[in-house]
Design a protein around this motif. Sequence first.
Motif, PDB file in Angstrom:
ATOM      1  N   PHE A  73       0.840  -1.197   0.000  1.00 46.62           N
ATOM      2  CA  PHE A  73       0.000   0.000   0.000  1.00 46.62           C
ATOM      3  C   PHE A  73       0.877   1.248   0.000  1.00 46.62           C
ATOM      4  CE2 PHE A  73      -2.988  -3.116   1.686  1.00 46.62           C
ATOM      5  CZ  PHE A  73      -4.156  -2.790   0.998  1.00 46.62           C
ATOM      6  N   GLY A  74       1.973   1.177   0.758  1.00 46.79           N
ATOM      7  CA  GLY A  74       2.909   2.301   0.768  1.00 46.79           C
ATOM      8  C   GLY A  74       3.498   2.550  -0.604  1.00 46.79           C
ATOM      9  N   MET A  75       3.863   1.482  -1.306  1.00 45.05           N
ATOM     10  CA  MET A  75       4.389   1.602  -2.661  1.00 45.05           C
ATOM     11  C   MET A  75       3.363   2.233  -3.601  1.00 45.05           C
ATOM     12  SD  MET A  75       6.568  -1.862  -3.406  1.00 45.05           S
ATOM     13  CE  MET A  75       8.225  -2.079  -2.744  1.00 45.05           C
ATOM     14  N   LEU A  76       2.132   1.755  -3.497  1.00 47.85           N
ATOM     15  CA  LEU A  76       1.066   2.272  -4.359  1.00 47.85           C
ATOM     16  C   LEU A  76       0.860   3.766  -4.130  1.00 47.85           C
ATOM     17  CD1 LEU A  76      -1.249   1.851  -6.373  1.00 47.85           C
ATOM     18  CD2 LEU A  76      -2.696   1.207  -4.419  1.00 47.85           C
ATOM     19  N   PHE A  77       0.739   4.163  -2.888  1.00 46.17           N
ATOM     20  CA  PHE A  77       0.537   5.579  -2.576  1.00 46.17           C
ATOM     21  C   PHE A  77       1.737   6.414  -3.006  1.00 46.17           C
ATOM     22  CE2 PHE A  77      -3.115   6.377   0.470  1.00 46.17           C
ATOM     23  CZ  PHE A  77      -3.781   5.200   0.164  1.00 46.17           C
ATOM     24  N   SER A  78       2.937   5.876  -2.808  1.00 44.76           N
ATOM     25  CA  SER A  78       4.143   6.612  -3.159  1.00 44.76           C
ATOM     26  C   SER A  78       4.231   6.844  -4.665  1.00 44.76           C
ATOM     27  CB  SER A  78       5.374   5.850  -2.665  1.00 44.76           C
ATOM     28  OG  SER A  78       6.542   6.622  -2.803  1.00 44.76           O
ATOM     29  N   VAL A  79       3.903   5.810  -5.439  1.00 44.73           N
ATOM     30  CA  VAL A  79       3.923   5.956  -6.907  1.00 44.73           C
ATOM     31  C   VAL A  79       2.891   6.981  -7.356  1.00 44.73           C
ATOM     32  CG1 VAL A  79       3.417   4.775  -9.075  1.00 44.73           C
ATOM     33  CG2 VAL A  79       4.853   3.666  -7.366  1.00 44.73           C
ATOM     34  N   VAL A  80       1.684   6.902  -6.799  1.00 43.09           N
ATOM     35  CA  VAL A  80       0.646   7.879  -7.147  1.00 43.09           C
ATOM     36  C   VAL A  80       1.091   9.287  -6.763  1.00 43.09           C
ATOM     37  CG1 VAL A  80      -1.713   8.645  -6.653  1.00 43.09           C
ATOM     38  CG2 VAL A  80      -1.238   6.213  -6.985  1.00 43.09           C
ATOM     39  N   GLY A  81       1.726   9.415  -5.578  1.00 47.33           N
ATOM     40  CA  GLY A  81       2.232  10.721  -5.155  1.00 47.33           C
ATOM     41  C   GLY A  81       3.286  11.254  -6.101  1.00 47.33           C
TER      42      GLY A  81
END
Length: 287
Positions: A73-81
């Motif tokens: 989830f952290g990876m997903l949010f980081s990529v979107v950010g």
Amino acid sequence: MLADWWQYDFLRYTLFSGILIGLICPILGTFLIVRRLSMMADGLSHVTLSGVAAGMLLSKKIAFFGAVNPLFFGMLFSVVGSLFIERLRKVYKAYQDLAIPIILSAGLGLFTVLVSIADGFNTDLYSYLFGKIVTVSREDLYALIGVGAVVLGTVFFLYKELFAVSFDEEHARVSGVARKTINLWFMVLVALTIAASMRIVGVLLISAMITIPVAASLQIAGSFRQAILYATIFAEISVLSGLYFAYLLDWASGGTIVLMAVLVLMVVLASKKTGAWIRRMREENRA
């Protein structure tokens, strides 16, 4: 003491993960600093943190997400950010650095709300914030190996393009470099690296590992390639010594690694100043 690192699985995972972090963080950090985007890691780290909090909240509320590692989830949010930062840089062309505090604030705000919904912090979340040796799993190591392979492969095959875009985007565009694609992919790599590294260094301290070894290397490097090489050496020294003392003294691994990185920077600065003083004294004696 040293035998413990081979006896226990979590220590081996930590050691190998730390070595990978010491390799990929300064490489990306060198490109970031040259592009004057050193605060990028801070912005994305807060977004990553909100992703971890979201993952923990979902696993707590919905059984389906219970087996999913919050790291993803952290990876997903980081990529979107990272995609939002790149988009905002285009919107605010004259004030591109404004994109980073906007995303940082959004990530921090979302994290605060998610933590309040989840009724506060827990031990797992603390380890993501500051890093903790005993929490590193085989899954975390595999994620870092995957990210590291992609980062190293990208730098190897696209070094000239990354170099051109980092120093002069307009010249890179005229030269036929697909700068938009390169920029976007580079942002994604930074985002993935931050997310994958947070178990060791902690998401609030990962920006230090991206910038401090590079800051030390720039004091003595004579070329861009040397800057990458020295930054990697300084980062590995910081990571390995930091992990050792963190295990020996039962300190947070992230904070200990960062303190070692700061110590390396201070030694480099002191050595450079001492060397300049010695050369000056020799010149005065010759005169």
